[in-house]
Design a protein around this motif. Sequence first.
Motif, mmCIF file in Angstrom:
data_model
loop_
_atom_site.group_PDB
_atom_site.id
_atom_site.type_symbol
_atom_site.label_atom_id
_atom_site.label_comp_id
_atom_site.label_asym_id
_atom_site.label_seq_id
_atom_site.Cartn_x
_atom_site.Cartn_y
_atom_site.Cartn_z
ATOM 1 N N ALA A 1 0.828 -1.205 0.000
ATOM 2 C CA ALA A 1 0.000 0.000 0.000
ATOM 3 C C ALA A 1 0.865 1.259 0.000
ATOM 4 O O ALA A 1 0.555 2.246 -0.679
ATOM 5 C CB ALA A 1 -0.926 0.002 1.219
ATOM 6 N N LEU A 2 1.979 1.228 0.738
ATOM 7 C CA LEU A 2 2.860 2.389 0.777
ATOM 8 C C LEU A 2 3.543 2.603 -0.579
ATOM 9 O O LEU A 2 3.713 3.745 -1.027
ATOM 10 C CB LEU A 2 3.916 2.210 1.870
ATOM 11 C CG LEU A 2 4.731 3.449 2.229
ATOM 12 C CD1 LEU A 2 3.801 4.594 2.641
ATOM 13 C CD2 LEU A 2 5.714 3.162 3.337
ATOM 14 N N ILE A 3 3.920 1.522 -1.244
ATOM 15 C CA ILE A 3 4.495 1.652 -2.585
ATOM 16 C C ILE A 3 3.466 2.231 -3.550
ATOM 17 O O ILE A 3 3.787 3.062 -4.413
ATOM 18 C CB ILE A 3 4.998 0.279 -3.084
ATOM 19 C CG1 ILE A 3 6.192 -0.175 -2.241
ATOM 20 C CG2 ILE A 3 5.386 0.344 -4.559
ATOM 21 C CD1 ILE A 3 6.669 -1.574 -2.553
ATOM 22 N N ALA A 4 2.198 1.817 -3.405
ATOM 23 C CA ALA A 4 1.134 2.356 -4.249
ATOM 24 C C ALA A 4 0.997 3.859 -4.058
ATOM 25 O O ALA A 4 0.748 4.607 -5.012
ATOM 26 C CB ALA A 4 -0.182 1.653 -3.938
ATOM 27 N N ILE A 5 1.159 4.303 -2.814
ATOM 28 C CA ILE A 5 1.080 5.733 -2.526
ATOM 29 C C ILE A 5 2.138 6.500 -3.309
ATOM 30 O O ILE A 5 1.893 7.604 -3.816
ATOM 31 C CB ILE A 5 1.233 5.975 -1.010
ATOM 32 C CG1 ILE A 5 0.001 5.451 -0.269
ATOM 33 C CG2 ILE A 5 1.452 7.453 -0.704
ATOM 34 C CD1 ILE A 5 0.153 5.441 1.235
ATOM 35 N N PRO B 1 -6.559 11.653 3.961
ATOM 36 C CA PRO B 1 -6.911 10.266 4.300
ATOM 37 C C PRO B 1 -5.724 9.315 4.278
ATOM 38 O O PRO B 1 -5.683 8.353 5.052
ATOM 39 C CB PRO B 1 -7.940 9.882 3.224
ATOM 40 C CG PRO B 1 -7.752 10.853 2.122
ATOM 41 C CD PRO B 1 -7.286 12.114 2.759
ATOM 42 N N VAL B 2 -4.744 9.581 3.425
ATOM 43 C CA VAL B 2 -3.566 8.715 3.367
ATOM 44 C C VAL B 2 -2.775 8.807 4.668
ATOM 45 O O VAL B 2 -2.378 7.781 5.245
ATOM 46 C CB VAL B 2 -2.681 9.093 2.157
ATOM 47 C CG1 VAL B 2 -1.298 8.451 2.279
ATOM 48 C CG2 VAL B 2 -3.333 8.649 0.860
ATOM 49 N N LEU B 3 -2.528 10.026 5.133
ATOM 50 C CA LEU B 3 -1.793 10.193 6.395
ATOM 51 C C LEU B 3 -2.582 9.633 7.573
ATOM 52 O O LEU B 3 -1.999 9.061 8.505
ATOM 53 C CB LEU B 3 -1.478 11.667 6.629
ATOM 54 C CG LEU B 3 -0.522 12.331 5.628
ATOM 55 C CD1 LEU B 3 -0.237 13.767 6.036
ATOM 56 C CD2 LEU B 3 0.772 11.546 5.495
ATOM 57 N N ALA C 1 -2.962 5.470 11.565
ATOM 58 C CA ALA C 1 -3.797 4.436 12.178
ATOM 59 C C ALA C 1 -3.062 3.099 12.192
ATOM 60 O O ALA C 1 -3.115 2.351 13.174
ATOM 61 C CB ALA C 1 -5.116 4.323 11.425
ATOM 62 N N TRP C 2 -2.392 2.779 11.092
ATOM 63 C CA TRP C 2 -1.584 1.551 11.041
ATOM 64 C C TRP C 2 -0.465 1.585 12.086
ATOM 65 O O TRP C 2 -0.058 0.549 12.601
ATOM 66 C CB TRP C 2 -0.992 1.376 9.654
ATOM 67 C CG TRP C 2 -1.969 0.815 8.664
ATOM 68 C CD1 TRP C 2 -3.175 0.245 8.936
ATOM 69 C CD2 TRP C 2 -1.814 0.771 7.246
ATOM 70 N NE1 TRP C 2 -3.789 -0.150 7.774
ATOM 71 C CE2 TRP C 2 -2.972 0.156 6.721
ATOM 72 C CE3 TRP C 2 -0.826 1.182 6.367
ATOM 73 C CZ2 TRP C 2 -3.158 -0.059 5.370
ATOM 74 C CZ3 TRP C 2 -1.008 0.980 5.008
ATOM 75 C CH2 TRP C 2 -2.161 0.365 4.506
ATOM 76 N N GLY D 1 5.821 6.017 7.451
ATOM 77 C CA GLY D 1 5.811 4.553 7.400
ATOM 78 C C GLY D 1 6.976 3.931 8.133
ATOM 79 O O GLY D 1 6.823 2.907 8.827
ATOM 80 N N TYR D 2 8.147 4.557 8.034
ATOM 81 C CA TYR D 2 9.331 4.021 8.713
ATOM 82 C C TYR D 2 9.272 4.279 10.221
ATOM 83 O O TYR D 2 9.551 3.390 11.031
ATOM 84 C CB TYR D 2 10.592 4.637 8.117
ATOM 85 C CG TYR D 2 11.861 4.253 8.837
ATOM 86 C CD1 TYR D 2 12.305 2.926 8.839
ATOM 87 C CD2 TYR D 2 12.607 5.206 9.517
ATOM 88 C CE1 TYR D 2 13.466 2.578 9.513
ATOM 89 C CE2 TYR D 2 13.767 4.862 10.179
ATOM 90 C CZ TYR D 2 14.197 3.546 10.179
ATOM 91 O OH TYR D 2 15.335 3.196 10.838
#
Length: 395
Positions: A115-119, A160-162, A167-168, A344-345
């Motif tokens: 999902a992060l790569i898709a972003i 929404p992405v952030l 949330a993750w 993400g990191y």
Amino acid sequence: MNALLWAISILSLTLLILGFVLKRFNQPYLIAYIIAGILLGPDITGVFSNVDEIEVIGELGILLLMFFLGLEINIPNQRTLIIKPVIAQGMKVLLGFGFAYLIGYFLNLNMKSIALIAILFFFNSTAVVTEFLKKYNILTTAFGSIIFNILLLQDILLAPVLTLLNAWGGKQFTFINYILPVAVCIANFFLFKRIRHVQEIKLPKFFSKIRYDHDLQLFMGLVICMGFGLLADLVGLSSALGSFMAGIFVGRFKAFSWLEHSLASFKVFFVALFFVSIGLRLDLSYFLDHSAIVLIGTFFVLVSNSLISALIFRLLKFDWKSSWYGGALLSQTGEFGILALTIGYKTNIIPYDLYKGGLGITCLTLLFSTIWIGLLNRFLSKNQPLSDQKKIFKS
């Protein structure tokens, strides 16, 4: 103080030399900014070692850039100029997830990493793309409007992405965190619609007196630009989008006609610092150890993003020439991708190698996309230039 003066002097001299070289070959100065960051980073000369501080200062340039764009444009009347960007970005998101899934399948990544790569695929660089749109007089065309509106949609998608990434990472959110950004976007839509045909909004006489006071002009301009960016950030939207909204409103006040002149130099300086920070983020030691995977990843992102966007523009009934140029403009991974990678990191969604590799790929796509766009424009401009299309913005 001597260390600070030394660093600024070396940076200015490096940008000046690189700028003269690139001007000789008719290449954009954005390349000089990124290369200067690489040369002056901790892995080569070590003139700048604290990347985060430079990046924070440089992000002010993005706010000023978006503010200036808001001053220049009109709100489009044609429905297709709004609907087509929504369709284009929706298709880009779906195709981006498809390509990210293929990468994750071959690299054996989990769904969060995919999902992060898709972003990274569906966020492009507003600064790079708009500089080219303005340089080649495409921003004033229907084609340029659609591309610019795609970038605005990406800014809206940032919220929404952030939220999803945090949330993750385990951060708790209330109901208001999800609803408030949507409510603000809807309110702005109706407000833009209401003022679309308004040529001028008059202010009290007090503001007209500022026309002759350069100091007050400067600080009022900064308050408006940065203040709207701060408000947007507080409600969950991107600060760049807030500055753009401020530019649209301020553009309706003739009493603020001096703003563009007062802040122009600040915009150039801070945008340059932002791209210098991109070059500073390239970890050369990691790149040398993993050069094959970073270069292959860069090539894959540039080609796949160009192909995805070109096909989308073609499906939207643009000719192949415009479609390929639009694909080149949207070929890079943008500054929001860096933000997503960092979050993400830090929240342990992705491992260190994916974080460093993603930063390297993002930096190189920003660098190489400027060359790719310039070369393609030179090739296409031998025929009818793209800027001949119907103009819809202010002159």
